[in-house]
Design a protein around this motif. Sequence first.
Motif, PDB file in Angstrom:
ATOM      1  N   LEU A  29     -72.500 -30.494  17.227  1.00 44.24           N
ATOM      2  CA  LEU A  29     -73.672 -30.165  16.468  1.00 44.24           C
ATOM      3  C   LEU A  29     -73.264 -29.853  14.936  1.00 44.24           C
ATOM      4  O   LEU A  29     -72.485 -29.002  14.779  1.00 44.24           O
ATOM      5  N   ASN A  30     -73.948 -30.080  14.000  1.00 45.03           N
ATOM      6  CA  ASN A  30     -73.749 -29.565  12.833  1.00 45.03           C
ATOM      7  C   ASN A  30     -75.035 -29.594  11.959  1.00 45.03           C
ATOM      8  O   ASN A  30     -75.976 -30.371  12.188  1.00 45.03           O
ATOM      9  N   TRP A  31     -75.027 -28.428  11.061  1.00 41.37           N
ATOM     10  CA  TRP A  31     -76.429 -28.183  10.410  1.00 41.37           C
ATOM     11  C   TRP A  31     -75.880 -27.532   9.054  1.00 41.37           C
ATOM     12  O   TRP A  31     -74.629 -26.928   8.850  1.00 41.37           O
ATOM     13  N   ALA A  32     -76.971 -27.601   7.979  1.00 35.43           N
ATOM     14  CA  ALA A  32     -76.270 -27.070   6.705  1.00 35.43           C
ATOM     15  C   ALA A  32     -76.626 -25.396   6.567  1.00 35.43           C
ATOM     16  O   ALA A  32     -77.629 -24.981   7.304  1.00 35.43           O
ATOM     17  N   THR A  33     -76.007 -24.846   6.142  1.00 33.78           N
ATOM     18  CA  THR A  33     -75.850 -23.350   5.981  1.00 33.78           C
ATOM     19  C   THR A  33     -77.167 -22.899   4.970  1.00 33.78           C
ATOM     20  O   THR A  33     -77.717 -23.820   4.181  1.00 33.78           O
ATOM     21  N   LEU A  34     -77.815 -21.755   5.150  1.00 36.81           N
ATOM     22  CA  LEU A  34     -78.679 -21.195   4.287  1.00 36.81           C
ATOM     23  C   LEU A  34     -78.564 -20.677   3.285  1.00 36.81           C
ATOM     24  O   LEU A  34     -77.354 -20.205   3.110  1.00 36.81           O
ATOM     25  N   GLU A  35     -79.165 -20.783   2.065  1.00 30.98           N
ATOM     26  CA  GLU A  35     -78.786 -20.150   0.971  1.00 30.98           C
ATOM     27  C   GLU A  35     -78.942 -18.636   1.034  1.00 30.98           C
ATOM     28  O   GLU A  35     -79.830 -18.240   2.156  1.00 30.98           O
ATOM     29  N   ASP A  36     -78.442 -17.588   0.327  1.00 32.33           N
ATOM     30  CA  ASP A  36     -78.366 -16.237   0.517  1.00 32.33           C
ATOM     31  C   ASP A  36     -80.114 -15.621   0.296  1.00 32.33           C
ATOM     32  O   ASP A  36     -80.476 -14.928   0.986  1.00 32.33           O
ATOM     33  N   GLU A  37     -80.828 -16.414  -0.629  1.00 31.64           N
ATOM     34  CA  GLU A  37     -82.248 -16.134  -0.682  1.00 31.64           C
ATOM     35  C   GLU A  37     -82.991 -16.339   0.538  1.00 31.64           C
ATOM     36  O   GLU A  37     -83.851 -15.587   1.099  1.00 31.64           O
ATOM     37  N   GLU A  38     -82.725 -17.436   1.312  1.00 31.06           N
ATOM     38  CA  GLU A  38     -83.349 -17.848   2.488  1.00 31.06           C
ATOM     39  C   GLU A  38     -83.034 -16.947   3.701  1.00 31.06           C
ATOM     40  O   GLU A  38     -83.658 -16.713   4.570  1.00 31.06           O
ATOM     41  N   LEU A  39     -81.541 -16.451   3.567  1.00 31.27           N
ATOM     42  CA  LEU A  39     -81.043 -15.844   4.618  1.00 31.27           C
ATOM     43  C   LEU A  39     -81.802 -14.366   4.736  1.00 31.27           C
ATOM     44  O   LEU A  39     -81.932 -13.761   6.078  1.00 31.27           O
ATOM     45  N   GLN A  40     -81.831 -13.798   3.749  1.00 37.65           N
ATOM     46  CA  GLN A  40     -82.307 -12.347   3.659  1.00 37.65           C
ATOM     47  C   GLN A  40     -81.443 -11.454   4.222  1.00 37.65           C
ATOM     48  O   GLN A  40     -82.050 -10.289   4.941  1.00 37.65           O
ATOM     49  N   GLY A  41     -80.276 -11.593   4.512  1.00 40.34           N
ATOM     50  CA  GLY A  41     -79.412 -10.571   5.053  1.00 40.34           C
ATOM     51  C   GLY A  41     -77.873 -11.175   5.198  1.00 40.34           C
ATOM     52  O   GLY A  41     -77.703 -12.134   4.651  1.00 40.34           O
ATOM     53  N   LYS A  42     -77.270 -10.478   5.979  1.00 39.59           N
ATOM     54  CA  LYS A  42     -75.905 -10.876   6.318  1.00 39.59           C
ATOM     55  C   LYS A  42     -75.943 -11.739   7.536  1.00 39.59           C
ATOM     56  O   LYS A  42     -76.322 -11.259   8.666  1.00 39.59           O
ATOM     57  N   LEU A  43     -75.422 -13.140   7.770  1.00 34.52           N
ATOM     58  CA  LEU A  43     -75.527 -13.718   9.000  1.00 34.52           C
ATOM     59  C   LEU A  43     -74.759 -13.231   9.913  1.00 34.52           C
ATOM     60  O   LEU A  43     -73.557 -12.944   9.775  1.00 34.52           O
ATOM     61  N   MET A  44     -75.341 -13.171  10.972  1.00 38.53           N
ATOM     62  CA  MET A  44     -74.729 -12.412  12.191  1.00 38.53           C
ATOM     63  C   MET A  44     -74.339 -13.632  13.043  1.00 38.53           C
ATOM     64  O   MET A  44     -73.211 -13.840  13.651  1.00 38.53           O
ATOM     65  N   ALA A  45     -75.248 -14.708  13.334  1.00 39.63           N
ATOM     66  CA  ALA A  45     -74.848 -15.905  14.310  1.00 39.63           C
ATOM     67  C   ALA A  45     -76.073 -16.943  13.895  1.00 39.63           C
ATOM     68  O   ALA A  45     -76.852 -16.566  13.555  1.00 39.63           O
ATOM     69  N   TYR A  46     -75.716 -18.051  14.390  1.00 36.53           N
ATOM     70  CA  TYR A  46     -76.403 -19.177  14.815  1.00 36.53           C
ATOM     71  C   TYR A  46     -77.008 -19.134  16.047  1.00 36.53           C
ATOM     72  O   TYR A  46     -76.086 -19.209  17.128  1.00 36.53           O
ATOM     73  N   LYS A  47     -78.261 -19.174  16.302  1.00 35.83           N
ATOM     74  CA  LYS A  47     -78.729 -19.234  17.481  1.00 35.83           C
ATOM     75  C   LYS A  47     -79.214 -20.747  17.985  1.00 35.83           C
ATOM     76  O   LYS A  47     -80.077 -21.359  17.362  1.00 35.83           O
ATOM     77  N   VAL A  48     -78.375 -21.173  19.039  1.00 39.48           N
ATOM     78  CA  VAL A  48     -78.856 -22.764  19.363  1.00 39.48           C
ATOM     79  C   VAL A  48     -79.650 -22.608  20.659  1.00 39.48           C
ATOM     80  O   VAL A  48     -79.184 -22.266  21.836  1.00 39.48           O
ATOM     81  N   GLN A  49     -80.746 -23.205  20.967  1.00 41.84           N
ATOM     82  CA  GLN A  49     -81.589 -23.397  22.192  1.00 41.84           C
ATOM     83  C   GLN A  49     -81.818 -24.798  22.294  1.00 41.84           C
ATOM     84  O   GLN A  49     -81.959 -25.717  21.487  1.00 41.84           O
ATOM     85  N   TRP A  50     -81.790 -25.009  23.754  1.00 43.73           N
ATOM     86  CA  TRP A  50     -81.874 -26.586  23.969  1.00 43.73           C
ATOM     87  C   TRP A  50     -82.678 -26.596  25.305  1.00 43.73           C
ATOM     88  O   TRP A  50     -82.835 -25.751  26.202  1.00 43.73           O
ATOM     89  N   ASN A  51     -83.427 -28.003  25.409  1.00 41.26           N
ATOM     90  CA  ASN A  51     -84.329 -28.042  26.517  1.00 41.26           C
ATOM     91  C   ASN A  51     -83.891 -29.557  27.105  1.00 41.26           C
ATOM     92  O   ASN A  51     -83.572 -30.437  26.631  1.00 41.26           O
ATOM     93  N   LEU A  52     -83.922 -29.220  28.540  1.00 40.67           N
ATOM     94  CA  LEU A  52     -83.420 -30.579  28.953  1.00 40.67           C
ATOM     95  C   LEU A  52     -84.631 -30.626  30.231  1.00 40.67           C
ATOM     96  O   LEU A  52     -84.777 -29.864  31.222  1.00 40.67           O
ATOM     97  N   GLY A  53     -85.128 -31.798  30.126  1.00 36.01           N
ATOM     98  CA  GLY A  53     -86.066 -32.355  31.446  1.00 36.01           C
ATOM     99  C   GLY A  53     -87.121 -31.482  31.496  1.00 36.01           C
ATOM    100  O   GLY A  53     -88.019 -31.225  32.571  1.00 36.01           O
TER     101      GLY A  53
END
Length: 875
Positions: A318-342
């Motif tokens: 999986l790949n996605w674009a990083t957020l700008e600092d103004e959008e992030l509003q803080g220091k990035l700790m992690a990206y949280k990925v959730q998924w749904n199957l069935g």
Amino acid sequence: MNIYHWIIIFFAQSTAILGLRFTKNPANLTVTQGNMARLGCSIEGLSEPDIVWMKDGEKLYSTDQMYITLEQNHWETFHSVKSVQQHDAGKYWCEVEFYGLTISSEPAWITVEGVPHFILEPQDVATLPRVPFNLTCAAVGPPDPVVIHWWLGGVQQGDVTSSPSVFHVKGVNNSVKFYCEAKNARGISVSRTGTVHIKVLPAAPSSLRVVHMVEDNVTLAWSPGFAGHSDLATCTIQVSKTSGRKVKRLDKCVKVPPFRQILSGLSCFSNYSVRVCCENEIGTSPFSDWLDFQTPEAVPFAAPRNLTFDLTEQQLSLNWATLEDEELQGKLMAYKVQWNLGGEGQEALLFKENVAHLSGGGRFFNATFQVSACTVAGCGPWSQPVLVMPAAAVSAQIQRGHMWVGLLLGLLVATIVGLLLTVLVHRRGKETQFGSVFKPPGTESTVSFIAARSFNRTCAEFPESNLDSLGINDDLKAKLRDVLIPERLLTLGHMLGKGEFGSVREAFLKMEDSAVQKVAVKVLKTDINSSCDIEQCLKEAAYMKDFHHPNVIPLIGVSLHRRPQQRLPIPMVVLPFMKHGDLHTFLLMSRLGDDPFTVSLQMLIQFMLDIARGMEYLSNKSIIHRDLAARNCMLSENLTVCVADFGLSKKIYSGDYYRQGSVSKLPVKWIALESLADNVYTTQSDVWAFGVTMWEIMARGQTPYPGVENSEIYEYLIKGERLKQPLDCRDDIYEIMHSCWSPVPKCRPSFQHLINQLEGLWASLSPRPCSMKEALLYVNLESDEGEQGAGALGTGEDRSRSAMPWQCMGMEEDEKDWLMVSSGAALAIGGDYRYIISPSCNGSEEEEAGRQGDLMGSLQQEVRDEEYEDTVINV
């Protein structure tokens, strides 16, 4: 008033009428200032009178007052002033009290003659250069008349004028002194010396500071400088934001006083600089020094964009674009990925970078993925869901969508289906209660049907339990009827803890929309077979049904577990699942756990504030908790404290107290002095318990009154002893908790007063957000040789080699880059990540969870055995 008092009054009045009288009254005097004055009066009719001198309605106190006996029951006294001054002038008389009656002489006046005394002296003046102004002066005698002389800059000005006098000054260029002289036949008096100030520019403000800060606004305060002899009307706040290499400035004009202003609409997690200048009618002061500050972090307001995937048989990328600092509003700790199957949600995953590699690509076919960015404040919105499909299937689907042949084929299929339906309608047979009957050509009729339900006569079914089967009163049934949850919707999990009357278990509740919610279930002990015990358990749920406050644990519902061969079902109270457990265990683990961590003073005060707000809400609803302690306060996912465990609570329908009249196990070391003595419980006794809970928080989970047995507590308290100040506890915090232990319940503060005090303490701490989240940011288990370590906490800048504290052998290499955080970071991100481990791990998870459970269980059991004591309550 009884007859005896009437007899006394009548006797006193009769005596006064018959013989009690002043034979001499004080005479009017006119005295020259500095000379002696003497007033006298005499009274007849009393054997030992107490004569009091009065002046202008006030009693005069004299240590040298003397009485002279003129004859039997006839006395004379005097009031003397050795050196009369102007303040001695006034109205004088004598008074005598007799059986509650006050008898007064005729009044007399002392008039003081002397030099004039001022009734209006000239005041300081602030003016512009060469602008005219007036000065006023007034003095009186006696003797009169009184005339006024003006002096300005050491020089007498103008002619003599009568009092009162107004002196017109045409204007001055510099600051100058002035005064007036008052003259009569007795002499001259000189007024205070005033000053004419020339108005100038104000000085720069000082002590610019941030007094309060939240996500997007700060409260500034400053002290005005020298005002320049002119009132300050406005101040200008200049705000500078540093964003990369650009500097943005904003000027905001505010009215003063007060010298305090809220700046709103700021960007989160941004650097700002502010300075202030103020204005009077002359002009603007210089600016103060720059004050630099950084706004706290907030939840990201934008979702990651351009989520794409690359699917092979071996892995999903999986790949996605990083957020700008103004959008992030803080220091990035992690990206949280959730998924749904069935249609079922799977456990969320955390990653450090904007790319994720998951092994076993085939297991992700037809799964949908979303991603969210997380800071220390929490996680932002989710990205648009992306459906994972093989590349060939995606290509075929796109081609079919653009082919006209597909449209024609669809029309043809629709036509054929329509014809078939028409034929079936004409051939439809009769319907019975068992199914449909069709009669084919022939002499015999063949009957076929579809069964509506199948039965197994060999297996007995338990009917669904309801409130009517419990034998409880109708009022309680009516309160609980709309929160009753069918037992089939609950799936019980492992035990979270045990108490005096039952246990708490983890459970999963199936919702109406088929979603599953993790909950906690309080289950009554299975050996309890009394309707009274069951009713007592359900009363706790009835209290909680009406609770709607962020610091009071709410009720989700009540369920009934039907037991074989038992008349009564077991009630189960369904509550929200509290991720971080109870506050007492949390504090113990911070101090005694395998990985101790630091909880900041600001966070400890926040715990106290949450509890006080919850208790204030309960007291307003006439609920007396009776068991407030750190063990009965739960910590939610974001470390908000919720008051819980209302097993000993009482609803007060009349009056403001509750008297216990039975034998119960009660937490002796948290009970107020009057409750131990008289079994009386009020909101003030809950305040006592709140003070003990504050002590627990500041002592990081220690047991109160160390070294004092439960049986010795009452004697210890009745002697005036109280809990000692914990180590590293500030004096002002200890004073607040100590005020909760006043032996007089009415002298203890209310919960609202405690909230105000704690809010003041919280605001006085550093405005920079400081919490345990920073101290527990990452866990690093790798030693210098690359081997698995013991789980030391890492807070440095280089956090690239983070690992799971339960990482075990056999984990795939591409799964080791998952960002696994400790509970300090998980509290912001949400979810229970203890179980996100590689499927190839063999037993390490269960061993680790069991070891932690044993430690926490032993700590809880040791404390509970010590905290509760059989207390006999006598009516």
